[in-house]
Design a protein around this motif. Structure first.
Motif, PDB file in Angstrom:
ATOM      1  N   LYS A 123       0.826  -1.210   0.000  1.00  0.00           N
ATOM      2  CA  LYS A 123       0.000   0.000   0.000  1.00  0.00           C
ATOM      3  C   LYS A 123       0.862   1.262   0.000  1.00  0.00           C
ATOM      4  O   LYS A 123       0.506   2.271  -0.590  1.00  0.00           O
ATOM      5  CB  LYS A 123      -0.951   0.004   1.191  1.00  0.00           C
ATOM      6  CG  LYS A 123      -1.954   1.131   1.103  1.00  0.00           C
ATOM      7  CD  LYS A 123      -3.046   1.003   2.106  1.00  0.00           C
ATOM      8  CE  LYS A 123      -4.004   2.158   1.891  1.00  0.00           C
ATOM      9  NZ  LYS A 123      -5.098   2.161   2.812  1.00  0.00           N
ATOM     10  N   GLN A 124       2.035   1.180   0.647  1.00  0.00           N
ATOM     11  CA  GLN A 124       2.950   2.324   0.672  1.00  0.00           C
ATOM     12  C   GLN A 124       3.737   2.460  -0.628  1.00  0.00           C
ATOM     13  O   GLN A 124       4.487   3.423  -0.804  1.00  0.00           O
ATOM     14  CB  GLN A 124       3.927   2.193   1.844  1.00  0.00           C
ATOM     15  CG  GLN A 124       3.267   2.286   3.199  1.00  0.00           C
ATOM     16  CD  GLN A 124       4.189   1.822   4.315  1.00  0.00           C
ATOM     17  OE1 GLN A 124       5.361   1.553   4.113  1.00  0.00           O
ATOM     18  NE2 GLN A 124       3.619   1.699   5.514  1.00  0.00           N
ATOM     19  N   GLY A 125       3.576   1.493  -1.536  1.00  0.00           N
ATOM     20  CA  GLY A 125       4.235   1.584  -2.834  1.00  0.00           C
ATOM     21  C   GLY A 125       5.632   1.001  -2.879  1.00  0.00           C
ATOM     22  O   GLY A 125       6.427   1.367  -3.758  1.00  0.00           O
ATOM     23  N   ASN A 126       5.960   0.088  -1.977  1.00  0.00           N
ATOM     24  CA  ASN A 126       7.285  -0.527  -1.945  1.00  0.00           C
ATOM     25  C   ASN A 126       7.424  -1.476  -3.141  1.00  0.00           C
ATOM     26  O   ASN A 126       6.947  -2.607  -3.124  1.00  0.00           O
ATOM     27  CB  ASN A 126       7.484  -1.277  -0.628  1.00  0.00           C
ATOM     28  CG  ASN A 126       8.884  -1.818  -0.459  1.00  0.00           C
ATOM     29  OD1 ASN A 126       9.577  -2.121  -1.419  1.00  0.00           O
ATOM     30  ND2 ASN A 126       9.289  -1.955   0.791  1.00  0.00           N
ATOM     31  N   VAL A 127       8.082  -0.990  -4.195  1.00  0.00           N
ATOM     32  CA  VAL A 127       8.210  -1.739  -5.446  1.00  0.00           C
ATOM     33  C   VAL A 127       8.994  -3.038  -5.241  1.00  0.00           C
ATOM     34  O   VAL A 127       8.680  -4.061  -5.852  1.00  0.00           O
ATOM     35  CB  VAL A 127       8.851  -0.854  -6.545  1.00  0.00           C
ATOM     36  CG1 VAL A 127       9.131  -1.654  -7.805  1.00  0.00           C
ATOM     37  CG2 VAL A 127       7.947   0.333  -6.851  1.00  0.00           C
ATOM     38  N   ALA A 128      10.003  -3.014  -4.385  1.00  0.00           N
ATOM     39  CA  ALA A 128      10.791  -4.225  -4.133  1.00  0.00           C
ATOM     40  C   ALA A 128       9.895  -5.349  -3.617  1.00  0.00           C
ATOM     41  O   ALA A 128      10.012  -6.503  -4.055  1.00  0.00           O
ATOM     42  CB  ALA A 128      11.912  -3.939  -3.142  1.00  0.00           C
ATOM     43  N   ILE A 129       8.989  -5.032  -2.719  1.00  0.00           N
ATOM     44  CA  ILE A 129       8.064  -6.039  -2.187  1.00  0.00           C
ATOM     45  C   ILE A 129       7.105  -6.492  -3.283  1.00  0.00           C
ATOM     46  O   ILE A 129       6.796  -7.682  -3.399  1.00  0.00           O
ATOM     47  CB  ILE A 129       7.279  -5.493  -0.968  1.00  0.00           C
ATOM     48  CG1 ILE A 129       8.230  -5.188   0.191  1.00  0.00           C
ATOM     49  CG2 ILE A 129       6.184  -6.472  -0.533  1.00  0.00           C
ATOM     50  CD1 ILE A 129       8.937  -6.381   0.767  1.00  0.00           C
TER      51      ILE A 129
END
Length: 130
Positions: A104-110
């Motif tokens: 939801k926070q936009g962590n692309v790596a995840i």
């Protein structure tokens, strides 16, 4: 004529199973997938794309390897349960953070990692269907 009817029924069932799979995945997240996509959340897009591709891989192999629509649906269900299980296992092995929160926070790596976990699982599970 029977071949055409079987083909049409198979295509309709495949589309419905793919949509059902995506609806179930959207219920599993603590946020609204479509809303996050509208906001341009790349991490959610990657994770959702990985889920879609993984579901399609399992569905495609199940359709290709089974002549009966019932067996196709059964093997898809088995593969899909494995995908759902891997999501929860992934959550369990990462207790220091919430995957949903990071997506939801936009962590692309995840998002990339989760997509690859789903796709890898789909390939591994599909080898059992053959």
């Amino acid at each position: 004529m029977t071949i055409v009817i079987n083909l049409i029924v198979s295509i309709v069932v495949i589309i419905l199973l793919q949509l059902l799979g995506m609806v179930i995945f959207s219920w599993m997240t603590r946020f609204n997938d479509m809303e996050e996509l509208r906001k341009g959340n790349i991490a959610v897009g990657l994770a959702l794309g990985g889920k879609f591709l993984a579901t399609a891989i399992i569905l495609g192999v199940a359709a290709y390897t089974n002549t009966s629509i019932w067996f196709m649906m059964m093997w898809f269900a088995v593969g899909y349960v494995c995908l759902v299980a891997v999501y929860w296992i992934f959550e369990l092995v990462t207790p220091s953070f919430s995957i949903d929160d990071h997506l939801k926070q936009g962590n692309v790596a995840i998002g990339i990692l989760l997509a690859m976990v789903f796709i890898g699982t789909a390939f591994a599970v599909s080898s059992l269907i053959i």
